[in-house]
Write a protein that holds these residues in place. Structure first.
Motif, PDB file in Angstrom:
ATOM      1  N   ASP A   1      47.667  45.872  36.749  1.00 12.78           N
ATOM      2  CA  ASP A   1      47.561  45.454  35.351  1.00 12.78           C
ATOM      3  C   ASP A   1      46.391  46.150  34.669  1.00 12.78           C
ATOM      4  OD1 ASP A   1      48.151  43.637  33.040  1.00 12.78           O
ATOM      5  OD2 ASP A   1      46.152  42.874  33.530  1.00 12.78           O
TER       6      ASP A   1
ATOM      7  N   SER B   1      37.748  41.038  34.968  1.00 11.07           N
ATOM      8  CA  SER B   1      38.174  42.404  34.665  1.00 11.07           C
ATOM      9  C   SER B   1      38.091  42.712  33.167  1.00 11.07           C
ATOM     10  CB  SER B   1      39.616  42.631  35.149  1.00 11.07           C
ATOM     11  OG  SER B   1      40.526  41.801  34.439  1.00 11.07           O
TER      12      SER B   1
ATOM     13  N   GLY C   1      39.982  45.038  44.705  1.00  8.21           N
ATOM     14  CA  GLY C   1      40.197  43.630  44.388  1.00  8.21           C
ATOM     15  C   GLY C   1      40.269  42.790  45.643  1.00  8.21           C
TER      16      GLY C   1
ATOM     17  N   GLY D   1      39.461  39.876  40.632  1.00 10.55           N
ATOM     18  CA  GLY D   1      40.577  39.026  40.996  1.00 10.55           C
ATOM     19  C   GLY D   1      40.219  37.691  41.595  1.00 10.55           C
ATOM     20  N   CYS D   2      38.948  37.270  41.500  1.00  6.28           N
ATOM     21  CA  CYS D   2      38.615  35.955  42.060  1.00  6.28           C
ATOM     22  C   CYS D   2      37.955  35.043  41.042  1.00  6.28           C
ATOM     23  CB  CYS D   2      37.733  36.085  43.296  1.00  6.28           C
ATOM     24  SG  CYS D   2      36.076  36.670  42.952  1.00  6.28           S
TER      25      CYS D   2
ATOM     26  N   THR E   1      43.822  34.940  43.141  1.00  4.63           N
ATOM     27  CA  THR E   1      44.133  36.354  43.002  1.00  4.63           C
ATOM     28  C   THR E   1      45.633  36.551  42.774  1.00  4.63           C
ATOM     29  OG1 THR E   1      42.312  36.945  44.465  1.00  4.63           O
ATOM     30  CG2 THR E   1      44.036  38.584  44.166  1.00  4.63           C
ATOM     31  N   LEU E   2      45.974  37.424  41.840  1.00  8.58           N
ATOM     32  CA  LEU E   2      47.363  37.735  41.555  1.00  8.58           C
ATOM     33  C   LEU E   2      47.742  39.075  42.179  1.00  8.58           C
ATOM     34  CD1 LEU E   2      47.489  36.681  37.792  1.00  8.58           C
ATOM     35  CD2 LEU E   2      48.056  35.304  39.810  1.00  8.58           C
TER      36      LEU E   2
ATOM     37  N   ASP F   1      49.395  41.638  41.207  1.00  9.50           N
ATOM     38  CA  ASP F   1      49.344  42.856  40.402  1.00  9.50           C
ATOM     39  C   ASP F   1      48.081  42.956  39.554  1.00  9.50           C
ATOM     40  OD1 ASP F   1      51.859  43.654  41.360  1.00  9.50           O
ATOM     41  OD2 ASP F   1      52.890  42.467  39.828  1.00  9.50           O
ATOM     42  N   ASP F   2      46.995  42.303  39.965  1.00 13.86           N
ATOM     43  CA  ASP F   2      45.749  42.375  39.194  1.00 13.86           C
ATOM     44  C   ASP F   2      45.305  43.814  38.957  1.00 13.86           C
ATOM     45  OD1 ASP F   2      45.274  39.689  38.666  1.00 13.86           O
ATOM     46  OD2 ASP F   2      44.118  39.364  40.494  1.00 13.86           O
TER      47      ASP F   2
END
Length: 252
Positions: free
Chosen positions: A171, A108, A132, A102-103, A164-165, A167-168
């Motif tokens: 998902d 992923s 994450g 996530g960065c 970073t999102l 819901d990483d």
């Protein structure tokens, strides 16, 4: 730096005797060692030969290092998850992926196929742990990671930093066909004895490899050092508070 994350997950899932862990991307083996000391049997897989060598030193030290050359309940496999199956032993009942995502863009990409290969090796309903980075505003290290993106436009399609999102992790779980079943956040501050060790430590994570390819190591190290200055304390140590997130999913 991620020891609090490992501890929180193992405590939450009550890891102990009877737990059979498959660690994907096990790296230098610290998370596996901590599970092993709680009584779990552990199997780690990774494609990084140098880090696997460190894992072997931790989990199966040679006799000349004061070890037996064997680690009861521990296996290390260089390769992918499909090579971790042990037809002579029971199936796994826990899968962990502690390398945080996530960065960086595309960090992923290989995780979904790895999970798809690992899930059939585990019992029905086994926990799968994904990790994450937390929200950028809660991660002081995020400002340092942005250095990679500032160095060259190329990095935006070659592993550069991205925000970073929320819901990483969900998902990834959904794409891998596993069911999210809870999550948590853990404080994992990054602390270093001095600026030099902070630069070396961050450079060793692989998060700046794309920047090095696009420019050169000296330039990247210079930029990282400058970004670290706000986090240097009066005694010369470097301290960066961070929050990491974990997701627990379940195998079908």
């Amino acid at each position: 730096m991620l020891v609090p994350l490992y501890e929180a997950v193992y405590e939450h899932l009550e890891v102990g005797a009877g737990t059979r862990v498959l660690g994907l991307g096990c790296g230098s083996g610290l998370a596996l060692l901590m599970a092993s000391t709680r009584g779990a049997s552990v199997t780690g897989v990774d494609t990084d030969r140098a880090r696997m060598a460190l894992a072997r030193e931790r989990l199966a030290p040679e006799p000349e290092r004061g070890g037996s050359g064997e680690a009861p309940g521990a296996r290390l496999v260089e390769g992918g998850p499909e090579e971790a199956a042990d037809p002579r032993g029971p199936r796994f009942n826990m899968i962990t992926v502690f390398q945080p995502i996530g960065c960086t863009a595309g960090d992923s990409d290989g995780l979904v196929p790895a999970l798809e290969a690992a899930v059939p090796l585990a019992d029905h309903g086994s926990p799968v742990v994904l990790a994450g980075w937390g929200p950028p505003e809660r991660c002081a290290t995020s400002a340092v990671l942005r250095v990679a993106s500032r160095l060259t436009e190329r990095l935006r399609a070659d592993g550069g930093w991205r925000q970073t999102l929320r819901d990483d992790l969900e998902d990834v779980a959904t794409r891998a066909g596993i069911r999210p079943d809870g999550s948590g956040r853990v404080s994992c501050p990054f602390g270093y004895a001095d600026l030099d060790s902070a630069v070396r430590g961050l450079m060793s994570t692989g998060l700046f490899d794309a920047a090095v390819r696009a420019t050169d190591p000296a330039q990247v190290e210079k930029e990282v050092e400058e970004a670290l200055h706000p986090h240097v304390r009066a005694d010369g140590t470097v301290w960066m508070p961070n929050v990491f997130r974990y997701l627990i999913a379940r195998t079908p």
